[in-house]
Scaffold this active site. Sequence first.
Site, short mmCIF file in Angstrom:
data_model
loop_
_atom_site.label_atom_id
_atom_site.label_comp_id
_atom_site.label_asym_id
_atom_site.label_seq_id
_atom_site.Cartn_x
_atom_site.Cartn_y
_atom_site.Cartn_z
N LYS A 144 48.08 -10.92 23.26
CA LYS A 144 48.59 -9.72 22.59
C LYS A 144 49.20 -8.76 23.61
O LYS A 144 48.98 -8.91 24.82
CB LYS A 144 47.45 -9.05 21.84
N TYR A 193 53.80 18.21 42.27
CA TYR A 193 53.73 19.20 41.19
C TYR A 193 52.39 19.93 41.17
O TYR A 193 51.33 19.31 41.34
CB TYR A 193 53.90 18.52 39.82
#
Length: 380
Positions: free
Chosen positions: A44, A269
């Site tokens: 999956k 940041y």
Amino acid sequence: MQTPPLPSLSQSSGVLTIDLGALADNWRALARRAAPGECAAVVKADAYGIGIEAAAPALHAAGCRHFFVAQLSEGARVRAALAPGPQAQIYVLNGLQAGADPQADYRAHDLMPVIGSEEELARWAAFATRQPSPPPCAIHIDTGMNRLGVGSLDALVRMLARHGHEALGVKLLMSHFVSSEEPDNPLNAVQIARFDEARALFRGIPAGLANSSGIFLAQRPIFDLIRPGYALYGGNPTPGAPNPMKPVVALDIAIQQTRWIEAGESVGYNQQWTAPRRTRLATLLAGYADGLPRGAGAAQGRAGADVVIAGRRCPLVGRMSMDLCIADVTDLPEDAAHPGASAQLLGATIGVDEFAARSGTIGYHLLTSLGRRYHRRYIG
Ligand SMILES: *Cc1c(COP(=O)(O)O)cnc(C)c1O
């Protein structure tokens, strides 16, 4: 409209190397543990990020004949990847989707729904009992997850007795562990006992319970079919103990530039990391848009993940940017980190489990997030 091609090597800023030989070896190792039962492969989420079109044929060549996907569209991709039609059972774990057409969406691609509720079973029965020969399906019994799976064994017994399980094409009885990666969790034994109770009611139908970690439980809940996903792709099914699986994924990211900063200067940041000493930084060309966890860099006193540059571990520092991250390379010889050299984020030294844990996530999430901007190289 076509999906854009993956970047070529010279245009890419990172290389994802996928070792299909290691994938096949991992499947064979688990298949040996399953014997005399069989070993399936859970593919999956694009085979946990490594690519269904590459993984499914490699697993089939190793001997795998049972494939589990989450969604119908993934099942159709596995079927197409295995064309022209070698023997393979493909099970769709998410169930008989509401709105899907059993004939057009499942039978046409030779996909088996994993029936997960009484409502789905009723819809399947309405379809299956009108067919000249029963189309195959699996039945999921809920033993504790409370997510998918028929909850009431009584109701299941009644419905199967009404139609007969042959008429409904029931080929597999399955359930799923809640916490099999915690071998001491008492729920494991409870789930095994509940599954045994169900198996006793439906003798003659093959049964399967174990995911990757379930395979390694002391109780050995192997039954007829095991369903590993994570371990096939190199994840450790026995957290806390050495990883018995081979690494499948390596990720190498280019260094774009290096620079020196003074003690007390911040990086990235929001000033999440401040240099405690004069520090040399290397800026790497991958970020959260490439699937790297936002918590991978050291921030606010919390350690993050390491990367390997020139054979040495270097910590990631500061907040992960969209397209970039930053490593502290102060302790490397100056000529070891330079533009064009690369940093290994995943590989033989640092596996998916370590990188994920030190980033505040799990290896499953890291693998299934691997981005589409890397050059992908399949080996083995
Ligand atoms: C994803 C999944 C698996 C595979 O689990 P791993 O822990 O990756 O081995 C097995 N069974 C079901 C029902 C799943 O959803």
